[in-house]
Design a protein around this motif. Structure first.
Motif, PDB file in Angstrom:
ATOM      1  N   UNK A  71       0.834  -1.195   0.000  1.00  0.00           N
ATOM      2  CA  UNK A  71       0.000   0.000   0.000  1.00  0.00           C
ATOM      3  C   UNK A  71       0.872   1.249   0.000  1.00  0.00           C
ATOM      4  N   UNK A  72       1.920   1.176   0.767  1.00  0.00           N
ATOM      5  CA  UNK A  72       2.791   2.339   0.857  1.00  0.00           C
ATOM      6  C   UNK A  72       3.412   2.662  -0.490  1.00  0.00           C
ATOM      7  N   UNK A  73       3.862   1.629  -1.169  1.00  0.00           N
ATOM      8  CA  UNK A  73       4.488   1.910  -2.459  1.00  0.00           C
ATOM      9  C   UNK A  73       3.465   2.347  -3.488  1.00  0.00           C
ATOM     10  N   UNK A  74       2.245   1.892  -3.325  1.00  0.00           N
ATOM     11  CA  UNK A  74       1.236   2.297  -4.294  1.00  0.00           C
ATOM     12  C   UNK A  74       0.894   3.764  -4.175  1.00  0.00           C
ATOM     13  N   UNK A  75       1.215   4.355  -3.044  1.00  0.00           N
ATOM     14  CA  UNK A  75       0.888   5.775  -2.886  1.00  0.00           C
ATOM     15  C   UNK A  75       1.605   6.627  -3.915  1.00  0.00           C
ATOM     16  N   UNK A  76       2.803   6.206  -4.251  1.00  0.00           N
ATOM     17  CA  UNK A  76       3.525   6.962  -5.267  1.00  0.00           C
ATOM     18  C   UNK A  76       2.801   6.926  -6.590  1.00  0.00           C
ATOM     19  N   UNK A  77       2.320   5.763  -6.913  1.00  0.00           N
ATOM     20  CA  UNK A  77       1.609   5.625  -8.175  1.00  0.00           C
ATOM     21  C   UNK A  77       0.345   6.478  -8.159  1.00  0.00           C
ATOM     22  N   UNK A  78      -0.302   6.496  -7.014  1.00  0.00           N
ATOM     23  CA  UNK A  78      -1.515   7.308  -6.902  1.00  0.00           C
ATOM     24  C   UNK A  78      -1.191   8.770  -7.139  1.00  0.00           C
ATOM     25  N   UNK A  79      -0.141   9.216  -6.501  1.00  0.00           N
ATOM     26  CA  UNK A  79       0.225  10.617  -6.673  1.00  0.00           C
ATOM     27  C   UNK A  79       0.542  10.920  -8.110  1.00  0.00           C
ATOM     28  N   UNK A  80       1.178   9.973  -8.736  1.00  0.00           N
ATOM     29  CA  UNK A  80       1.519  10.183 -10.133  1.00  0.00           C
ATOM     30  C   UNK A  80       0.268  10.338 -10.972  1.00  0.00           C
ATOM     31  N   UNK A  81      -0.683   9.486 -10.704  1.00  0.00           N
ATOM     32  CA  UNK A  81      -1.906   9.555 -11.500  1.00  0.00           C
ATOM     33  C   UNK A  81      -2.669  10.837 -11.235  1.00  0.00           C
ATOM     34  N   UNK A  82      -2.634  11.232  -9.985  1.00  0.00           N
ATOM     35  CA  UNK A  82      -3.364  12.467  -9.665  1.00  0.00           C
ATOM     36  C   UNK A  82      -2.743  13.639 -10.400  1.00  0.00           C
ATOM     37  N   UNK A  83      -1.432  13.719 -10.341  1.00  0.00           N
ATOM     38  CA  UNK A  83      -0.790  14.882 -10.938  1.00  0.00           C
ATOM     39  C   UNK A  83      -0.939  14.859 -12.444  1.00  0.00           C
ATOM     40  N   UNK A  84      -0.963  13.684 -13.009  1.00  0.00           N
ATOM     41  CA  UNK A  84      -1.112  13.619 -14.459  1.00  0.00           C
ATOM     42  C   UNK A  84      -2.453  14.161 -14.890  1.00  0.00           C
TER      43      UNK A  84
END
Lengths: 139, 648
Positions: free
Chosen positions: A32-45
């Motif tokens: 879950x922790x590592x997925x947060x980065x991916x989430x942030x990436x998607x949000x910013x995109x």
């Protein structure tokens, strides 16, 4: 059907995280922790456009060999992360969406409780029971 | 201590009971008495009043008890005769105790005589009864304790300190009462010492006669028992009225108890109490209490936050963050139950469901009961508070209907003075929570259509204004202190605006003076002119009448500048109509800053003028340069023509 469900606050700390007990919980926490980065990436995109146009359901964040991780963000930047067993191929996107919608509804119910301070860990029994119902199919 | 007790005994020698005996006997008596009244639950461990007649040990259970002592029947008859029950006709506590003592005596081998009981005896032995008694007392002990704690809670919610005083008074009262003498005419009087607080000590010290009426479910009936404090102290008045209603209806309750889920059932008195509390938070019973208000209220109950959170979850069925009246009653009831040691249920019990509660307790009941109870409690302070609140509202109210509201509040004052008033807490007017805005907004249309008594309507309208203006967008926030007050509320005295804080500094360019406007007009016009001249020079036209076109633009620009300057000022400051009026009420603070601005602006103006002059000069010189160029060209041409063509 989910193996692990987590609710992450805007500041990226967990408000609620629960996994099926038989597995090594630490592993899920890490995922879950590592997925947060991916989430942030998607949000910013998507965030370049208006926030309203951004869809809440983020879809598959990343697949691993055993698991798939799905994400969902609310408008207040609260993230729901769900880890699903890869072998569970019967799960379709719609079902994941509906599960996230239920999570979101339960989360808003928790928010409506005036005794709940946003930012506190979620300790609502109703929320717990709803999450359990989502995880209960995993045997 | 027991000597005095013995004095009250009518049947002969004083009865000396040891501590253990007293405890045991009272328990047994209670059991018999409780069994007699038919309730499944136990009565209080104390003996009942003899005079009431409602709490005597009926012959049936007593006979059972005696038989359990395993004494022969004749002995029991003798005992019954001796203790005086036959003479009196019933087993009062006195008789019962004597009988028990006699049984103990007989069991230890003494003859059945009155004298036997004078000596120290072991406790009488009953074959089954003791077990039952013990089993029974797991519960009543708890329940009694819990019952007693309810009064704590209910008065807690309103006044903590009073409760402590009451408790002390009760404690001082209790030792003075003799154990076996019954106070026949005292009102329902509960011993408000909970078990957890050394109740056993008190009991062994003194026995109190207390009214029994406990049916199984009724531990929570007694929340109105706090009213028992009434005689001792000064409880809230509505509780005083509840005392009366309670004593009257005590008998009626006995009939109501035949449901399961007994702790989760709300009785009439409880319901009334909850409704009172609801009204204190929210005058319109058909509206709801917002989350924050309810949170403050329930936090007073001193339960932990997770528990309160869970209770809220249970009771707010529609999860909207607000409590309607049935939801509020359910929540309150759960809190009361929790305070008394009942574990919280997993789900909302059926008797606490909102639909059930709404069906069970129709509306009109509340109103008449409340009106009756409140008609006597209209302290002047409350009225004064009301008046203050209404004045405050007139200031705060910035919405569509300020004028009619104010007229209404004027009338309301009259109405309220003569009639009842809600016990509105002070936090109502001082609570500017915006959720209340939505409540008041929702309540307003409802109160309009609510065809209740005029008093209620008046009160509701009187209540609406206290909330802060729900439509801030209509007026600029800064302007709240300015003209709109005067525009919309002519009735408001001028002093009111003085109360309000001075508006924050306006954005630059207040320009109250014409000169500034002119300068501002000039500046842009000059800029325009410069730009226009620059445009003119490029096509190389001769623009002789400099003065005229510039003056025209000045004039043209002047007016729009005037208007735009004026418009800017109201738009930034007031954002509404009447720009002229806006110029007037500039406080001195602004003038000081505007003077500074003036200085700066004069400097700017001068620089700009110099700039303009130089620009003009520049353009003139350029024109001259052009002319000179042209002359030169002309001369060169002439020269060319005049020069001989020969190129030798």
């Amino acid at each position: 059907m989910a193996v692990c469900i987590a609710v992450i606050a805007k500041e990226n700390y967990p408000l609620y995280i629960r996994s099926t007990p038989m597995e090594n919980e630490l592993k899920f926490h890490y995922m879950v922790h590592t997925s947060l980065d991916v989430v942030d990436e998607k949000i910013s995109a998507m965030g370049k456009a208006l926030v309203d146009q951004r869809e809440l359901y983020l879809g598959l964040l990343y697949p691993t060999e055993d698991y798939k991780v799905y994400g969902y963000v609310t408008n207040s930047k609260v993230k729901f992360v769900m880890v699903v067993d890869s072998s569970n191929t019967a799960l379709r996107d719609n079902e994941i969406r509906s599960m996230f919608r239920k999570l979101h509804n339960s989360y808003t119910d928790v928010m409506c409780n005036p005794f709940y301070n946003p930012g506190d860990p979620i300790q609502s029994r109703a929320f717990d029971s709803m999450v359990t119902s989502m995880m209960i199919q995993v045997c | 201590m027991e000597a005095a007790a013995g004095g009250g005994c009518s049947s002969g020698p004083p009865l000396l009971l040891s501590e253990g005996e007293q405890q045991c006997y009272s328990e047994l008596f209670a059991r018999c008495a409780g069994a007699a009244s038919g309730g499944p639950g136990p009565g209080p461990p104390e003996a009942a009043r003899v005079a009431s007649g409602a709490a005597t040990a009926a012959a049936g259970p007593v006979a059972d008890l005696f038989r359990a002592s395993q004494l022969p029947a004749e002995t029991l008859h003798q005992i019954t005769e001796l203790c005086g029950a036959k003479r009196v006709g019933y087993f009062g506590p006195t008789q019962f105790y004597i009988a028990l003592k006699l049984i103990a005596a007989v069991q230890s081998g003494l003859p059945v005589r009155i004298e036997s009981i004078k000596c120290e005896l072991p406790l009488p032995r009953f074959m089954m009864s003791k077990n039952d008694g013990e089993v029974r007392f797991g519960n009543p002990a708890e329940l009694h304790g819990s019952k007693v704690q309810i009064p704590y809670l209910t008065t807690e919610k309103n006044s903590f300190k009073r409760m402590d005083d009451d408790e002390k008074q009760q404690e001082t009262q209790s030792p003075t009462m003799s154990p076996l003498a019954s106070p026949p005419s005292s009102p329902p009087h509960y011993q408000r010492v909970p078990l957890s607080h050394g109740y056993s000590k008190l009991r062994s010290g003194t026995e109190q006669m207390h009214p029994v009426p406990y049916e199984g479910r009724q531990p929570l009936v007694q929340p109105e028992g706090p009213s028992s404090v009434g005689p001792g102290a000064k409880p809230l008045r509505h509780q005083a009225s509840l005392i009366r209603s309670f004593s009257v209806e005590r008998e009626l309750q006995d009939n109501n108890s035949s449901y399961p889920d007994e702790p989760w059932r709300i009785t009439e008195e409880q319901r009334e109490y909850y409704v009172n509390q609801f009204r204190s938070l929210q005058p319109d019973p058909s509206s709801f209490i917002s989350g924050s208000v309810a949170k403050n209220f329930f936090t007073k109950s001193k339960l932990s936050i997770p528990e309160l959170s869970y209770i809220w979850e249970l009771s707010d069925a529609d999860c909207d963050g607000a409590l309607t009246l049935p939801e509020f009653c359910a929540a309150f009831h759960l809190i009361v139950a929790r305070k008394n040691g009942y574990p919280l249920p997993e789900g909302l019990p059926p008797t606490l469901q909102p639909e059930y509660l709404q069906a069970a307790f129709p509306k009109p009941k509340w109103e008449c009961a409340l009106f009756d109870s409140y008609s006597e409690s209209v302290p002047i302070s409350q009225q004064a508070r009301d008046l203050n609140r209404m004045e405050k509202t007139s200031v705060k109210d910035m919405t569509d209907f300020p004028v009619p509201t104010q007229d209404m509040t004027g009338d309301d004052k009259q109405a309220l003075k003569s009639t009842l008033n809600e016990a509105l807490p002070k936090d109502v007017p001082e609570d500017p929570a915006t959720p209340k805005d939505s409540n008041s907004l929702k309540a307003r249309p409802r109160s309009r259509s609510y065809s209740s008594t005029s008093i209620e309507e008046a009160m509701k309208r009187g209540e609406d204004p206290p909330t802060p203006p729900p439509r801030p967008q209509k007026t600029h926030s800064r302007a709240s202190s300015l003209d709109l007050n005067k525009v919309f509320q002519p009735s408001v005295p001028a002093t009111k605006s003085g109360l309000l804080p001075p508006p924050p500094a306006l954005p630059p360019r207040p320009c109250p003076s014409q000169s500034e406007q002119v300068s501002e007009a000039e500046v842009p016009s000059q800029l325009n002119r410069a730009s226009s001249q620059a445009a003119e020079s490029s096509p190389a036209k001769k623009d002789v009448p400099y003065s005229q076109p510039p003056s025209k633009p000045i004039r043209r620009k002047f007016r729009p500048e005037n208007q735009s300057a004026e418009n800017q000022e109201p738009s930034t400051a007031v954002g509404g109509p009447a720009p002229g009026a806006s110029v007037k009420p500039h406080p001195t603070v602004q003038k000081q800053s505007s003077k500074q601005k003036k200085a700066i602006q004069t400097a700017i103006r001068k620089n700009k003028e110099a700039n303009a002059v130089l620009a003009r000069l520049n353009s003139e010189l350029q024109q001259q340069l052009k002319e000179v160029h042209q002359e030169r060209i002309a001369l060169e041409n002439q020269l060319e023509q005049l020069r001989p063509v020969t190129v030798l």
